[in-house]
Design an enzyme around this catalytic site. Sequence first.
Site, mmCIF file in Angstrom:
data_model
loop_
_atom_site.group_PDB
_atom_site.id
_atom_site.type_symbol
_atom_site.label_atom_id
_atom_site.label_comp_id
_atom_site.label_asym_id
_atom_site.label_seq_id
_atom_site.Cartn_x
_atom_site.Cartn_y
_atom_site.Cartn_z
ATOM 1 N N GLU A 109 -83.598 36.256 16.339
ATOM 2 C CA GLU A 109 -82.977 37.573 16.198
ATOM 3 C C GLU A 109 -83.512 38.152 14.897
ATOM 4 O O GLU A 109 -83.256 37.614 13.823
ATOM 5 C CB GLU A 109 -81.457 37.442 16.137
ATOM 6 C CG GLU A 109 -80.760 38.782 16.003
ATOM 7 C CD GLU A 109 -79.321 38.653 15.544
ATOM 8 O OE1 GLU A 109 -79.016 37.703 14.813
ATOM 9 O OE2 GLU A 109 -78.498 39.495 15.924
ATOM 10 N N ASP B 252 -80.274 32.724 14.793
ATOM 11 C CA ASP B 252 -79.425 33.802 14.279
ATOM 12 C C ASP B 252 -80.031 34.431 13.020
ATOM 13 O O ASP B 252 -80.420 33.722 12.098
ATOM 14 C CB ASP B 252 -78.055 33.185 13.933
ATOM 15 C CG ASP B 252 -77.050 34.224 13.535
ATOM 16 O OD1 ASP B 252 -76.759 35.090 14.360
ATOM 17 O OD2 ASP B 252 -76.566 34.173 12.382
ATOM 18 N N ASP C 284 -77.498 27.937 19.728
ATOM 19 C CA ASP C 284 -77.572 28.954 18.674
ATOM 20 C C ASP C 284 -77.806 28.245 17.334
ATOM 21 O O ASP C 284 -77.055 27.319 16.983
ATOM 22 C CB ASP C 284 -76.253 29.746 18.635
ATOM 23 C CG ASP C 284 -76.481 31.210 18.282
ATOM 24 O OD1 ASP C 284 -75.928 32.082 18.971
ATOM 25 O OD2 ASP C 284 -77.238 31.465 17.314
ATOM 26 N N HIS D 299 -73.083 39.845 22.423
ATOM 27 C CA HIS D 299 -71.740 39.708 21.847
ATOM 28 C C HIS D 299 -71.558 40.540 20.581
ATOM 29 O O HIS D 299 -70.511 40.473 19.931
ATOM 30 C CB HIS D 299 -71.493 38.230 21.524
ATOM 31 C CG HIS D 299 -72.429 37.727 20.490
ATOM 32 N ND1 HIS D 299 -73.804 37.662 20.667
ATOM 33 C CD2 HIS D 299 -72.216 37.320 19.225
ATOM 34 C CE1 HIS D 299 -74.372 37.209 19.573
ATOM 35 N NE2 HIS D 299 -73.443 37.005 18.678
ATOM 36 N N ASP D 300 -72.586 41.316 20.229
ATOM 37 C CA ASP D 300 -72.500 42.128 19.000
ATOM 38 C C ASP D 300 -72.442 43.616 19.262
ATOM 39 O O ASP D 300 -72.253 44.397 18.323
ATOM 40 C CB ASP D 300 -73.734 41.874 18.111
ATOM 41 C CG ASP D 300 -73.702 40.513 17.447
ATOM 42 O OD1 ASP D 300 -74.777 39.982 17.154
ATOM 43 O OD2 ASP D 300 -72.592 39.977 17.255
HETATM 44 O O1 TEU Z 1 -75.786 39.168 14.153
HETATM 45 C C1 TEU Z 1 -76.565 39.852 13.192
HETATM 46 C C2 TEU Z 1 -76.015 41.215 13.003
HETATM 47 O O2 TEU Z 1 -76.320 41.874 12.069
HETATM 48 C C3 TEU Z 1 -75.051 41.678 14.035
HETATM 49 O O3 TEU Z 1 -73.846 41.080 13.622
HETATM 50 C C4 TEU Z 1 -74.934 43.165 14.112
HETATM 51 O O4 TEU Z 1 -76.108 43.730 13.647
HETATM 52 C C5 TEU Z 1 -73.725 43.586 13.303
HETATM 53 O O5 TEU Z 1 -72.673 43.438 14.220
HETATM 54 C C6 TEU Z 1 -73.844 44.943 12.732
HETATM 55 O O6 TEU Z 1 -73.453 45.911 13.675
HETATM 56 C C7 TEU Z 1 -75.840 37.755 14.134
HETATM 57 C C8 TEU Z 1 -74.864 37.269 15.193
HETATM 58 O O7 TEU Z 1 -75.310 37.712 16.479
HETATM 59 C C9 TEU Z 1 -73.501 37.830 14.857
HETATM 60 O O8 TEU Z 1 -72.541 37.547 15.878
HETATM 61 C C10 TEU Z 1 -73.059 37.236 13.529
HETATM 62 O O9 TEU Z 1 -71.829 37.836 13.148
HETATM 63 C C11 TEU Z 1 -74.121 37.515 12.443
HETATM 64 O O10 TEU Z 1 -75.443 37.247 12.860
HETATM 65 C C12 TEU Z 1 -73.864 36.601 11.246
HETATM 66 O O11 TEU Z 1 -74.146 35.280 11.629
#
Ligand code: TEU
Length: 537
Positions: free
Chosen positions: A238, A197, A101, A309-310
């Site tokens: 992403e 990310d 990552d 994971h989000d």
């Molecule tokens: O996520 C980007 C992000 O915006 C997501 O966290 C999601 O859209 C957010 O939960 C709003 O619902 C990336 C990573 O996947 C995430 O785990 C990180 O927290 C974020 O970036 C910051 O690095």
Amino acid sequence: MCTQKEKRLLDFTVYQIYPRSFYDSNGDGVGDLEGIKQKTPHLHALGVNAVWLCPCYPSPCADNGYDVSNYTDIHPLFGDMSDWERLRARLRKSGIRLIMDFVANHTSDEHPFFQQAKTSKDNPYHEYYIWSKTPNTWKSVFGGKAWTYNPATDEYYLHSFDKKQPDLNWKNPRVRKEMQAVVDFWTDKGVDGFRCDVLDFIAKDFSENKLFGGKYLPKYIKELFGRKKTARLFTVGECQTNQATIGDICGLEKGKLSTVFQFDHMRIRGNDKFRPKAFSFDKLKNTLTRWQNFAQKRGIILTLFTDNHDYPYFLSRYGDEGDFRYFSATMYAAMLFFLRGIPFIYQGQEYGAINPYYERIEDFDDVESKNRYQKLLKTCSHEIAIREINVGSRDNTRRPFAWTEDSDDCYGFSNAAPWIAPHTRAKIINLQTDMRAPLSVFRFYQRLFSLRKSHERLRYGSFHALNTNKNAFVYERVYQKNRALIVCNYDCAQTLALPKRFCENGYALALHNYPDRIENPFSPYFRPYETAVYLSK
Ligand code: TEU
């Protein structure tokens, strides 16, 4: 038609690991790299050939590792660099590539860069970040303002996420050089690629009021991955992208990303995962079809994913958590992973995981969820607030992986108290119970990935949607005259209008989730969440 470069990408099948919750080998309640190494046989048995490892770098863990304080080391919680090297070697021995990552948009506020930068405007690192005396109205993704005051320099710094995640200033060529050095460090150590990310956030454009997706994004990506040293890498960004812009950053040309995560299909129930709107299967089908048709016309390779994971579990948002959990898990598996693109499966998906439920906010860890809960309490009761947090929390998919039904060792995850409350349904929904069941999600995934691996048409074939009944998604993959027909019925039994040519015996049933279909393989009558895959002979 499929070029060699496309084939190399379409051969990937990626498993996403959230290291903190995968397997704890040293009894401290937190998953670690040695634990992942010990579970490599599980990954090999499933049939994946690459792993995306969420951040395991030194971090104060304000955002569970997406706040990096040292990009070229391993957080002691997960082990050390020799553990990482042993893991990479073990994965490679099983033919599994390793994708790290890459958190490019921001560092931790405890990173030495920011520790220096915040001391004075004259500090050589000050311009590594984004400052303003008169901050604009941008908001943090995690709620609240995106600017925090820094007394030492009497100005504000930008953080798109938590205030402990100051955004890097990518307009500064020194920052770009530093981040290239991070990519080169891990490339030299033999990683096979990067998941980048929030990559679109590195290109902000104040003149156009853009917090992400500014005009320099293609340039920055090309600087990072358009070099000889990085030419072999698999790169997935992403990005909040769309069909107008994706071609600028993703494609088969040198200096573009191999593929991207875009989220249109993950937002069928709206952009607020805590307050989902009604689900429309038809809208999901049309969104997937639109992207499939667009991507193959433009020579773009898509990612195929439903969980990460989000987001809360896909099954809890779009499928069935009750009697049809197995059927909806397997129907969606076939529907998504036989499309044209690169499958990404998230830990727990292979045993049909669904959301847990907790009454106490203390059982949640995620900064986004806790911020939202505090904001909700200003206008509603704990009961209403906690219900909303359970629906949308990222902690839903960050609970310890449930290897067994034994609660004594946190369902096979750890002999110690886990870093976060275990899944409330782990006793009945875990890998061991699933594998013992006559209808096993895990075994279905094994057959699915094996089928993809043994039939080029399922990896390289063109995509053709066959518009049949509402609440069903039927499509074909065609490669060198070999065809595959994928039939996915949503939640109500119906007789589907299948292609005339199909009904002759030129096809064979290759995969199905209702066992008794074997008795009448070509029946057009499909039950709730029934799927069947046929290959032309
Ligand atoms: O996520 C980007 C992000 O915006 C997501 O966290 C999601 O859209 C957010 O939960 C709003 O619902 C990336 C990573 O996947 C995430 O785990 C990180 O927290 C974020 O970036 C910051 O690095």
